[in-house]
Design a protein around this motif. Structure first.
Motif, PDB file in Angstrom:
ATOM      1  N   ASP A  32      29.965 -93.336 -38.088  1.00 22.00           N
ATOM      2  CA  ASP A  32      28.953 -94.229 -38.548  1.00 22.00           C
ATOM      3  C   ASP A  32      29.937 -95.205 -39.382  1.00 22.00           C
ATOM      4  O   ASP A  32      30.325 -94.945 -40.509  1.00 22.00           O
ATOM      5  CB  ASP A  32      28.260 -93.357 -39.503  1.00 22.00           C
ATOM      6  N   ASN A  33      29.960 -96.361 -38.828  1.00 16.61           N
ATOM      7  CA  ASN A  33      30.973 -97.504 -39.575  1.00 16.61           C
ATOM      8  C   ASN A  33      30.200 -97.922 -40.924  1.00 16.61           C
ATOM      9  O   ASN A  33      31.063 -98.036 -41.910  1.00 16.61           O
ATOM     10  CB  ASN A  33      30.764 -98.701 -38.624  1.00 16.61           C
ATOM     11  N   ALA A  34      28.872 -97.674 -41.023  1.00 22.73           N
ATOM     12  CA  ALA A  34      28.504 -98.036 -42.423  1.00 22.73           C
ATOM     13  C   ALA A  34      28.859 -97.185 -43.536  1.00 22.73           C
ATOM     14  O   ALA A  34      29.036 -97.350 -44.620  1.00 22.73           O
ATOM     15  CB  ALA A  34      27.041 -98.169 -42.259  1.00 22.73           C
ATOM     16  N   GLN A  35      29.057 -96.103 -42.981  1.00 22.20           N
ATOM     17  CA  GLN A  35      29.253 -94.745 -43.982  1.00 22.20           C
ATOM     18  C   GLN A  35      30.839 -94.555 -43.861  1.00 22.20           C
ATOM     19  O   GLN A  35      31.438 -93.319 -44.392  1.00 22.20           O
ATOM     20  CB  GLN A  35      28.487 -93.380 -43.581  1.00 22.20           C
ATOM     21  N   ASN A  36      31.643 -95.184 -43.089  1.00 15.63           N
ATOM     22  CA  ASN A  36      32.901 -94.795 -42.900  1.00 15.63           C
ATOM     23  C   ASN A  36      33.387 -93.504 -42.540  1.00 15.63           C
ATOM     24  O   ASN A  36      33.905 -92.809 -43.040  1.00 15.63           O
ATOM     25  CB  ASN A  36      33.763 -95.346 -44.377  1.00 15.63           C
ATOM     26  N   THR A  37      32.676 -92.848 -41.759  1.00 18.89           N
ATOM     27  CA  THR A  37      32.539 -91.812 -41.259  1.00 18.89           C
ATOM     28  C   THR A  37      32.891 -91.210 -40.063  1.00 18.89           C
ATOM     29  O   THR A  37      32.004 -92.202 -39.090  1.00 18.89           O
ATOM     30  CB  THR A  37      31.100 -90.831 -41.873  1.00 18.89           C
ATOM     31  N   VAL A  38      33.523 -90.401 -39.528  1.00 18.62           N
ATOM     32  CA  VAL A  38      33.842 -89.856 -38.141  1.00 18.62           C
ATOM     33  C   VAL A  38      33.079 -88.493 -37.969  1.00 18.62           C
ATOM     34  O   VAL A  38      33.575 -87.508 -38.906  1.00 18.62           O
ATOM     35  CB  VAL A  38      35.195 -90.151 -37.734  1.00 18.62           C
ATOM     36  N   TYR A  39      32.451 -88.259 -36.791  1.00 20.77           N
ATOM     37  CA  TYR A  39      32.036 -86.995 -36.560  1.00 20.77           C
ATOM     38  C   TYR A  39      32.546 -86.413 -35.697  1.00 20.77           C
ATOM     39  O   TYR A  39      33.224 -86.884 -34.557  1.00 20.77           O
ATOM     40  CB  TYR A  39      30.514 -86.989 -36.508  1.00 20.77           C
ATOM     41  N   LEU A  40      32.806 -85.093 -35.312  1.00 19.16           N
ATOM     42  CA  LEU A  40      33.051 -84.077 -34.162  1.00 19.16           C
ATOM     43  C   LEU A  40      31.819 -83.215 -34.042  1.00 19.16           C
ATOM     44  O   LEU A  40      31.940 -82.181 -34.721  1.00 19.16           O
ATOM     45  CB  LEU A  40      34.387 -83.580 -34.231  1.00 19.16           C
ATOM     46  N   GLN A  41      31.039 -83.419 -32.934  1.00 20.65           N
ATOM     47  CA  GLN A  41      30.188 -82.424 -32.625  1.00 20.65           C
ATOM     48  C   GLN A  41      30.682 -81.489 -31.574  1.00 20.65           C
ATOM     49  O   GLN A  41      31.279 -81.917 -30.323  1.00 20.65           O
ATOM     50  CB  GLN A  41      28.853 -83.063 -32.209  1.00 20.65           C
ATOM     51  N   MET A  42      30.713 -80.389 -31.874  1.00 19.75           N
ATOM     52  CA  MET A  42      31.325 -79.242 -31.016  1.00 19.75           C
ATOM     53  C   MET A  42      30.342 -78.355 -30.468  1.00 19.75           C
ATOM     54  O   MET A  42      29.486 -77.538 -31.443  1.00 19.75           O
ATOM     55  CB  MET A  42      32.307 -78.503 -31.741  1.00 19.75           C
ATOM     56  N   ASN A  43      30.088 -78.085 -29.464  1.00 18.71           N
ATOM     57  CA  ASN A  43      29.141 -77.298 -28.471  1.00 18.71           C
ATOM     58  C   ASN A  43      29.792 -76.338 -27.758  1.00 18.71           C
ATOM     59  O   ASN A  43      31.118 -76.264 -27.494  1.00 18.71           O
ATOM     60  CB  ASN A  43      28.171 -78.092 -27.795  1.00 18.71           C
ATOM     61  N   SER A  44      29.156 -75.341 -27.448  1.00 13.28           N
ATOM     62  CA  SER A  44      29.584 -74.150 -26.562  1.00 13.28           C
ATOM     63  C   SER A  44      31.031 -73.646 -27.027  1.00 13.28           C
ATOM     64  O   SER A  44      32.065 -73.511 -26.346  1.00 13.28           O
ATOM     65  CB  SER A  44      29.789 -74.649 -25.110  1.00 13.28           C
ATOM     66  N   LEU A  45      31.278 -73.215 -28.350  1.00 12.49           N
ATOM     67  CA  LEU A  45      32.444 -72.943 -28.892  1.00 12.49           C
ATOM     68  C   LEU A  45      32.720 -71.567 -28.326  1.00 12.49           C
ATOM     69  O   LEU A  45      32.094 -70.631 -28.141  1.00 12.49           O
ATOM     70  CB  LEU A  45      32.387 -72.880 -30.302  1.00 12.49           C
ATOM     71  N   SER A  46      34.191 -71.574 -28.084  1.00 10.59           N
ATOM     72  CA  SER A  46      34.749 -70.270 -27.813  1.00 10.59           C
ATOM     73  C   SER A  46      35.865 -69.771 -28.633  1.00 10.59           C
ATOM     74  O   SER A  46      36.326 -70.738 -29.649  1.00 10.59           O
ATOM     75  CB  SER A  46      35.379 -70.523 -26.452  1.00 10.59           C
ATOM     76  N   PRO A  47      36.313 -68.545 -28.739  1.00 13.30           N
ATOM     77  CA  PRO A  47      37.153 -68.205 -29.832  1.00 13.30           C
ATOM     78  C   PRO A  47      38.711 -69.103 -29.603  1.00 13.30           C
ATOM     79  O   PRO A  47      39.509 -69.081 -30.712  1.00 13.30           O
ATOM     80  CB  PRO A  47      37.620 -66.900 -29.438  1.00 13.30           C
ATOM     81  N   GLU A  48      38.887 -69.612 -28.471  1.00 18.27           N
ATOM     82  CA  GLU A  48      39.879 -70.588 -28.411  1.00 18.27           C
ATOM     83  C   GLU A  48      39.836 -71.790 -28.959  1.00 18.27           C
ATOM     84  O   GLU A  48      40.860 -72.550 -29.319  1.00 18.27           O
ATOM     85  CB  GLU A  48      40.211 -70.748 -26.601  1.00 18.27           C
ATOM     86  N   ASP A  49      38.569 -71.935 -29.465  1.00 14.81           N
ATOM     87  CA  ASP A  49      38.441 -73.360 -30.298  1.00 14.81           C
ATOM     88  C   ASP A  49      38.808 -72.963 -31.978  1.00 14.81           C
ATOM     89  O   ASP A  49      38.800 -73.858 -32.805  1.00 14.81           O
ATOM     90  CB  ASP A  49      37.227 -73.809 -30.246  1.00 14.81           C
ATOM     91  N   THR A  50      39.179 -71.891 -32.305  1.00 14.68           N
ATOM     92  CA  THR A  50      39.645 -71.272 -33.501  1.00 14.68           C
ATOM     93  C   THR A  50      40.762 -71.904 -33.996  1.00 14.68           C
ATOM     94  O   THR A  50      41.778 -72.023 -33.248  1.00 14.68           O
ATOM     95  CB  THR A  50      39.709 -69.699 -33.660  1.00 14.68           C
ATOM     96  N   ALA A  51      40.544 -73.090 -35.027  1.00 19.43           N
ATOM     97  CA  ALA A  51      41.875 -73.622 -35.487  1.00 19.43           C
ATOM     98  C   ALA A  51      41.387 -74.522 -36.754  1.00 19.43           C
ATOM     99  O   ALA A  51      40.379 -74.294 -37.190  1.00 19.43           O
ATOM    100  CB  ALA A  51      42.149 -74.612 -34.390  1.00 19.43           C
TER     101      ALA A  51
END
Length: 127
Positions: free
Chosen positions: A73-92
């Motif tokens: 969102d350039n107006a808000q100077n914000t970057v997002y990361l939407q994470m779906n179908s998470l698995s234990p291997e994504d723990t970090a």
């Protein structure tokens, strides 16, 4: 310089979703290449996703393609990361990062990293 502050981490069960946010402050103009990286103890840092300013290009690690989406969102100077179908291997610990002004923005950033880093937000996925 630019300052980066992440939020949105937490604990969820496998199959769940989380959305991470990164707010940039300081010298955010001109706009920069931004990205998300992650690291677990004893392992090397892994590039997760990179986005060029204006969303003109996005790049993902093979391990998250089809599950994670980076956006901004350039107006808000914000970057997002939407994470779906998470698995234990994504723990970090997930880190937001930004390139220096004029820096290149390509898939190579996933491997090479960036110039400015946030302090991270912890994501824990239980099975």
């Amino acid at each position: 310089a630019v300052q980066l502050v992440e939020s949105g981490g937490g604990s969820v069960q496998a199959g769940g979703s989380l959305r991470l946010s990164c707010v940039a402050s300081g010298n955010t103009y001109p706009r920069r290449c931004m990205g998300w990286f992650r690291q677990t103890p004893g392992k090397e840092r892994e590039g997760v996703a990179v986005i060029a300013f204006g969303g003109t290009g996005t790049y993902y690690a093979d391990s998250v393609k089809g599950r994670f989406t980076i956006s901004q969102d350039n107006a808000q100077n914000t970057v997002y990361l939407q994470m779906n179908s998470l698995s234990p291997e994504d723990t970090a610990m997930y880190y937001c990062a930004a390139a220096a002004v004029g820096g290149y923005c390509s898939a190579s950033r996933l491997r090479n990293g960036m110039d400015y880093w946030g302090k991270g937000t912890l994501v824990t996925i239980s099975s």
